[in-house]
Write a protein that holds these residues in place. Structure first.
Motif, mmCIF file in Angstrom:
data_model
loop_
_atom_site.group_PDB
_atom_site.id
_atom_site.type_symbol
_atom_site.label_atom_id
_atom_site.label_comp_id
_atom_site.label_asym_id
_atom_site.label_seq_id
_atom_site.Cartn_x
_atom_site.Cartn_y
_atom_site.Cartn_z
ATOM 1 N N ALA A 1 6.708 28.294 -34.252
ATOM 2 C CA ALA A 1 7.972 27.995 -33.692
ATOM 3 C C ALA A 1 8.609 29.214 -33.488
ATOM 4 O O ALA A 1 9.275 29.613 -32.482
ATOM 5 C CB ALA A 1 8.857 27.020 -34.421
ATOM 6 N N ASP A 2 8.588 30.087 -34.613
ATOM 7 C CA ASP A 2 9.257 31.389 -34.466
ATOM 8 C C ASP A 2 8.803 32.306 -35.594
ATOM 9 O O ASP A 2 9.204 32.352 -36.841
ATOM 10 C CB ASP A 2 10.883 31.040 -34.978
ATOM 11 N N ALA A 3 7.776 33.184 -35.166
ATOM 12 C CA ALA A 3 7.193 34.067 -36.093
ATOM 13 C C ALA A 3 8.209 34.904 -36.606
ATOM 14 O O ALA A 3 7.952 35.180 -37.965
ATOM 15 C CB ALA A 3 6.115 34.809 -35.317
ATOM 16 N N GLU A 4 9.109 35.440 -36.064
ATOM 17 C CA GLU A 4 10.045 36.330 -36.860
ATOM 18 C C GLU A 4 10.739 35.959 -37.771
ATOM 19 O O GLU A 4 10.968 36.480 -38.950
ATOM 20 C CB GLU A 4 10.996 36.780 -35.719
ATOM 21 N N LEU A 5 11.383 34.419 -37.712
ATOM 22 C CA LEU A 5 12.068 33.701 -38.690
ATOM 23 C C LEU A 5 10.846 33.488 -40.025
ATOM 24 O O LEU A 5 11.450 33.457 -40.944
ATOM 25 C CB LEU A 5 12.836 32.917 -38.185
ATOM 26 N N CYS A 6 9.741 33.311 -39.559
ATOM 27 C CA CYS A 6 9.110 32.544 -40.422
ATOM 28 C C CYS A 6 8.736 33.970 -41.412
ATOM 29 O O CYS A 6 8.263 33.755 -42.658
ATOM 30 C CB CYS A 6 7.697 32.257 -39.887
ATOM 31 N N GLU A 7 8.389 35.120 -40.700
ATOM 32 C CA GLU A 7 8.214 36.274 -41.657
ATOM 33 C C GLU A 7 9.427 36.533 -42.650
ATOM 34 O O GLU A 7 9.219 36.795 -43.723
ATOM 35 C CB GLU A 7 7.892 37.429 -40.581
ATOM 36 N N HIS A 8 10.573 36.447 -41.957
ATOM 37 C CA HIS A 8 11.820 36.629 -42.936
ATOM 38 C C HIS A 8 11.680 35.904 -44.049
ATOM 39 O O HIS A 8 12.274 36.151 -45.031
ATOM 40 C CB HIS A 8 13.106 36.491 -41.978
ATOM 41 N N LEU A 9 11.259 34.743 -44.040
ATOM 42 C CA LEU A 9 11.531 33.551 -44.863
ATOM 43 C C LEU A 9 10.226 33.274 -45.687
ATOM 44 O O LEU A 9 9.904 32.420 -46.591
ATOM 45 C CB LEU A 9 11.775 32.025 -44.302
ATOM 46 N N SER A 10 9.239 34.260 -45.609
ATOM 47 C CA SER A 10 7.804 34.224 -46.123
ATOM 48 C C SER A 10 7.790 34.018 -47.585
ATOM 49 O O SER A 10 7.230 33.270 -48.007
ATOM 50 C CB SER A 10 7.077 35.492 -45.821
ATOM 51 N N GLN A 11 8.708 34.602 -48.367
ATOM 52 C CA GLN A 11 8.646 34.482 -49.731
ATOM 53 C C GLN A 11 9.122 33.016 -50.039
ATOM 54 O O GLN A 11 8.750 32.326 -50.950
ATOM 55 C CB GLN A 11 9.729 35.419 -50.455
ATOM 56 N N THR A 12 10.173 32.427 -49.582
ATOM 57 C CA THR A 12 10.675 31.197 -49.636
ATOM 58 C C THR A 12 9.774 30.207 -49.106
ATOM 59 O O THR A 12 9.610 29.292 -49.783
ATOM 60 C CB THR A 12 12.003 31.236 -48.930
ATOM 61 N N MET A 13 8.878 30.430 -48.238
ATOM 62 C CA MET A 13 7.990 29.503 -47.549
ATOM 63 C C MET A 13 6.848 29.377 -48.439
ATOM 64 O O MET A 13 6.000 28.439 -48.168
ATOM 65 C CB MET A 13 7.561 29.975 -46.178
ATOM 66 N N LYS A 14 6.590 30.189 -49.485
ATOM 67 C CA LYS A 14 5.291 29.978 -50.055
ATOM 68 C C LYS A 14 5.289 28.768 -51.086
ATOM 69 O O LYS A 14 4.253 28.269 -51.320
ATOM 70 C CB LYS A 14 5.210 31.314 -51.213
ATOM 71 N N GLN A 15 6.507 28.233 -51.328
ATOM 72 C CA GLN A 15 6.713 27.017 -52.103
ATOM 73 C C GLN A 15 7.932 26.526 -51.412
ATOM 74 O O GLN A 15 8.819 26.501 -51.903
ATOM 75 C CB GLN A 15 6.928 27.296 -53.425
ATOM 76 N N PRO A 16 7.818 25.822 -50.297
ATOM 77 C CA PRO A 16 8.975 25.244 -49.558
ATOM 78 C C PRO A 16 9.467 23.847 -49.923
ATOM 79 O O PRO A 16 9.438 22.860 -49.481
ATOM 80 C CB PRO A 16 8.112 25.070 -48.222
ATOM 81 N N PHE A 17 9.646 23.649 -51.326
ATOM 82 C CA PHE A 17 10.015 22.644 -51.952
ATOM 83 C C PHE A 17 11.490 22.286 -51.300
ATOM 84 O O PHE A 17 11.991 21.132 -51.783
ATOM 85 C CB PHE A 17 9.932 22.547 -53.385
ATOM 86 N N PHE A 18 12.266 23.208 -50.882
ATOM 87 C CA PHE A 18 13.409 22.877 -50.336
ATOM 88 C C PHE A 18 13.505 21.879 -49.279
ATOM 89 O O PHE A 18 14.544 21.261 -48.815
ATOM 90 C CB PHE A 18 14.063 24.132 -49.806
ATOM 91 N N ALA A 19 12.398 21.548 -48.904
ATOM 92 C CA ALA A 19 12.212 20.244 -47.640
ATOM 93 C C ALA A 19 11.801 19.238 -48.368
ATOM 94 O O ALA A 19 11.699 18.272 -47.600
ATOM 95 C CB ALA A 19 11.169 20.846 -46.744
ATOM 96 N N LEU A 20 11.332 18.987 -49.815
ATOM 97 C CA LEU A 20 11.111 17.928 -50.155
ATOM 98 C C LEU A 20 11.924 16.730 -50.099
ATOM 99 O O LEU A 20 11.593 15.521 -49.753
ATOM 100 C CB LEU A 20 10.761 18.102 -51.788
ATOM 101 N N ALA A 21 13.217 16.584 -50.584
ATOM 102 C CA ALA A 21 14.301 15.714 -50.663
ATOM 103 C C ALA A 21 14.416 14.915 -49.148
ATOM 104 O O ALA A 21 14.444 13.827 -49.143
ATOM 105 C CB ALA A 21 15.566 16.079 -51.307
ATOM 106 N N ALA A 22 14.709 15.871 -48.086
ATOM 107 C CA ALA A 22 14.842 15.430 -46.912
ATOM 108 C C ALA A 22 13.472 14.815 -46.338
ATOM 109 O O ALA A 22 13.667 13.380 -45.689
ATOM 110 C CB ALA A 22 15.180 16.580 -45.895
#
Length: 357
Positions: free
Chosen positions: A218-239
């Motif tokens: 969807a957005d490679a630039e944003l994905c790269e910016h969030l790369s550290q956070t995206m390694k464990q994307p548990f922020f999306a679990l509850a939703a």
């Protein structure tokens, strides 16, 4: 489904006559199993809404699921709860047999191992909606919620309860009423959120592991910016675990979102979360990637207010542009063929199929 009553509903909605709709019998009003009547439209429908309602009812009458899904996912969804009461069971694959009358009472079945946790969570239900009901009315709804969940778990003991399940079930209860909710919740549990009702969360986590691949597409630039956070994307679990019912506080929004999610494959929930992330791109890029805790905190909460229809339209577009099989990093191939992410493509599955899977 009673086609005559459905046709009667079409004609009364064409006049925008709410009282006539109720008198037609299209909406069952068993007082002891009442849905959230206060959510029904008091004012007449607009001309565009009336036309859409007639189309929805025709699709329901004809069991035209592709047409119904298209209407449910278009702007405004299924318009109002009276229509959802007819359409949601069809989208979930429920039949018209009237439920489990030929089965023994659920109260005579062995207790499910998770019933204690059910009661703890039910006591925390109905926080944001419905509004304006007395404590006695809310207590009655909590008892109905407990009964629906317990019946489904006792009839399908392979299912494991998870915290947040009550958030999902309370939406179905408010829209459908307790009697119709049981079959709908069983179908939802076994055929659409089965991965979350296994003994461990590993299958649920596999849903989250699709998120970096969708974000990259969807957005490679944003994905790269969030790369550290995206390694464990548990922020999306509850939703994603609760079909967003844990996070969305407005009843109209969650009912509208369920129109969309019930009409689409289970993977749309993950695509939607990716779209929510991209909608916050400017805010996220303003935070250095060296602050993953801050990024995680922002990503863990949904924006408010939530402009649902534009987000859902973008989700549909993103899915069409980057369908699961085309995602990078071989992400889709790592998903089990038994996962609801893949099996919800088959609308013919039964409850027995869900238990086997």
């Amino acid at each position: 489904m009673d086609v005559d009553r459905l046709t009667s509903t079409e004609s009364t909605h064409a006049r925008g006559d709410k009282e006539a709709v109720e008198a037609s019998g299209a909406v069952a009003n068993d007082v002891s199993h009442e849905p959230l009547a206060a959510s029904w439209r008091a004012e007449p429908l607009s001309a565009a809404e009336t036309s859409k309602v007639v189309q929805i009812l025709e699709a329901c009458r004809d069991h035209d699921l592709p047409a119904l899904a298209a209407l449910a996912t278009s702007d405004g969804g299924l318009v109002e709860d009276e229509i959802r009461r007819i359409a949601w069971p069809l989208l979930l694959g429920c039949d018209d047999s009237g439920g489990s009358t030929s089965q023994p009472s659920w109260q005579t079945l062995p207790a499910h191992r998770d019933e204690h946790q059910v009661e703890l969570d039910v006591n925390r239900s109905f926080i944001y909606y419905p509004k304006g009901e007395s404590e006695t009315q809310i207590d009655s709804r909590k008892q109905q919620l407990s009964n629906v969940i317990t019946e489904v778990l006792r009839r399908h003991p392979l299912l494991c309860y998870f915290q947040g399940y009550h958030d999902i079930v309370q939406v179905l209860l408010l829209v459908l009423g307790a009697e119709k909710a049981v079959d709908a919740v069983a179908h939802l549990s076994l055929l659409r959120i089965r991965d979350f009702m296994l003994p461990s969360l590993s299958a649920a986590i596999s849903h989250l592991q699709l998120l970096p691949a969708i974000m990259y597409a969807a957005d490679a630039e944003l994905c790269e910016h969030l790369s550290q956070t995206m390694k464990q994307p548990f922020f999306a679990l509850a939703a994603t675990l609760t079909m967003y019912a844990h996070d969305i506080q407005e009843y109209g929004d969650i009912a509208r979102l369920f129109d969309f999610l019930l009409a689409r494959e289970a993977v749309f929930s993950v695509y939607l979360f990716a779209v929510v992330i991209t909608s916050r791109k400017n805010d996220l890029l303003s935070i250095p990637p060296t602050e993953p805790e801050t990024l995680h905190s922002i990503l863990s909460t949904l924006p408010r207010p939530l402009a649902l229809d534009p987000l859902l339209a973008r989700t549909t577009s993103l899915f069409a542009q980057h369908p699961p099989a085309s995602l990078p990093f071989r992400a889709w191939s790592r998903i089990s063929r038994h996962s609801v992410l893949k099996t919800t493509r088959d609308a013919r599955l039964s409850l027995l199929d869900g238990e086997a899977l």
